[in-house]
Design a protein around this motif. Structure first.
Motif, short mmCIF file in Angstrom:
data_model
loop_
_atom_site.label_atom_id
_atom_site.label_comp_id
_atom_site.label_asym_id
_atom_site.label_seq_id
_atom_site.Cartn_x
_atom_site.Cartn_y
_atom_site.Cartn_z
N GLU A 104 30.96 13.02 59.16
CA GLU A 104 31.86 13.30 58.36
C GLU A 104 31.11 13.56 57.03
O GLU A 104 31.34 14.49 56.31
CB GLU A 104 33.20 12.38 58.23
CG GLU A 104 33.79 12.77 59.28
CD GLU A 104 34.72 14.01 59.83
OE1 GLU A 104 35.16 14.54 58.79
OE2 GLU A 104 34.55 14.45 60.66
N GLU A 105 30.43 12.61 56.71
CA GLU A 105 29.78 12.57 55.19
C GLU A 105 28.66 13.59 55.07
O GLU A 105 28.47 14.10 54.06
CB GLU A 105 29.08 11.00 55.08
CG GLU A 105 30.04 10.15 54.57
CD GLU A 105 30.75 10.16 53.30
OE1 GLU A 105 30.23 10.26 52.40
OE2 GLU A 105 31.99 10.34 53.30
N THR A 106 27.96 13.79 56.31
CA THR A 106 26.65 14.90 56.24
C THR A 106 27.43 16.11 56.39
O THR A 106 26.75 17.28 56.33
CB THR A 106 25.73 14.46 57.12
OG1 THR A 106 26.28 14.40 58.61
CG2 THR A 106 25.07 13.13 56.81
N GLY A 107 28.42 16.51 57.19
CA GLY A 107 28.94 17.77 57.63
C GLY A 107 29.84 18.52 56.47
O GLY A 107 29.55 19.63 56.22
N GLY A 108 30.77 17.76 55.76
CA GLY A 108 31.54 18.48 54.95
C GLY A 108 31.50 17.80 53.31
O GLY A 108 30.27 17.75 52.77
N VAL A 109 32.57 17.92 52.94
CA VAL A 109 32.56 17.42 51.61
C VAL A 109 32.71 15.72 51.62
O VAL A 109 33.57 15.14 52.28
CB VAL A 109 33.88 17.59 50.76
CG1 VAL A 109 33.92 16.97 49.48
CG2 VAL A 109 33.91 19.28 50.83
N PRO A 110 31.56 15.02 51.15
CA PRO A 110 31.56 13.84 51.25
C PRO A 110 32.53 12.78 50.67
O PRO A 110 32.92 13.27 49.48
CB PRO A 110 29.92 13.26 50.74
CG PRO A 110 29.72 14.38 49.94
CD PRO A 110 30.47 15.76 50.58
N MET A 111 33.10 11.66 51.01
CA MET A 111 33.98 10.78 50.51
C MET A 111 33.21 9.84 49.72
O MET A 111 33.79 9.45 48.39
CB MET A 111 34.67 10.01 51.65
CG MET A 111 36.12 9.45 51.13
SD MET A 111 36.86 8.53 52.17
CE MET A 111 37.40 9.70 53.36
N PHE A 112 31.93 9.54 50.03
CA PHE A 112 31.41 8.60 49.23
C PHE A 112 30.45 9.28 48.44
O PHE A 112 29.37 9.74 48.90
CB PHE A 112 30.82 7.44 50.09
CG PHE A 112 31.82 6.82 51.03
CD1 PHE A 112 32.71 5.89 50.64
CD2 PHE A 112 31.77 6.85 52.21
CE1 PHE A 112 33.53 5.16 51.25
CE2 PHE A 112 32.72 6.35 53.05
CZ PHE A 112 33.50 5.36 52.60
#
Length: 198
Positions: free
Chosen positions: A82-90
């Motif tokens: 998720e972090e590398t695919g789209g808009v990261p949360m962290f």
């Protein structure tokens, strides 16, 4: 856990419904990195596991050979994707701060602190969603108007979360101050710790 033999297919579905809540769904991870769902007797992907997380399914990932619990590592893989695919949360800064707590005396406390904050955020989100549902009346408000209303709620939610996080920060600072006072009273001669005022 060993399940009793099932007499018929009708009874099998009833038994499955009855035992579904008895324990978590078991996923097995094989050396070839494939995941096997014991409930559906089929191989699944990481995307399928993500769907289980989103729907709130209770599951455990176990190493097919050793039986070791691999749930955390699978969840971390999902987060990494998720972090590398789209808009990261962290942000990079936040990740660096989290890494600095590993091996630190406050590591356990920080984990608990983050978990409680995340749970509170989830609770607030759930309550707002429930309240929003009770407000919506298709006879009074069109779906388009309702969507506009919900979009307008984002600043309100941000404001609520901002207030909560400020309170949370103050509580954390108070906790640190209390710990410092306890350390002062327990170790008055320790360098760097001011003796308590009498």
């Amino acid at each position: 856990m060993v399940q009793p033999r099932r007499a018929s297919s009708a009874k099998a579905s009833a038994d499955t419904a009855g035992t579904a809540s008895a324990g978590p769904r078991i996923l097995k991870k094989y050396p070839n990195r494939r995941l096997y769902d014991t409930e559906t007797s089929s191989y699944i992907t990481l995307a399928d596991v993500k769907k289980m997380v989103l729907t709130g399914d209770d599951f455990v990932v176990r190493d097919a050979k050793t039986g070791d619990d691999l749930t955390r590592s699978i969840l971390l893989q999902i987060i990494l994707e998720e972090e590398t695919g789209g808009v990261p949360m962290f942000s990079s800064q936040m990740l660096a701060q989290i890494i600095r707590f590993y091996g630190h005396a406050m590591q356990g406390m920080m984990g608990s602190y983050l978990e409680k904050n995340l749970q509170t955020f989830t609770d607030i989100q759930t309550k707002l969603a429930e309240q929003s549902k009770s407000l919506y009346d298709p006879k009074v408000m069109s779906p388009e108007l309702w969507t506009q209303f919900l979009n307008g709620q984002a600043p309100v939610v941000q404001g609520l979360m901002g207030n909560y996080l400020e309170q949370s920060k103050q509580m954390f600072v108070q906790m640190q101050e209390q710990m410092a006072k306890q350390a002062e009273s327990l170790f008055p001669g320790l360098p760097g710790i001011t003796p308590p005022k009498r």
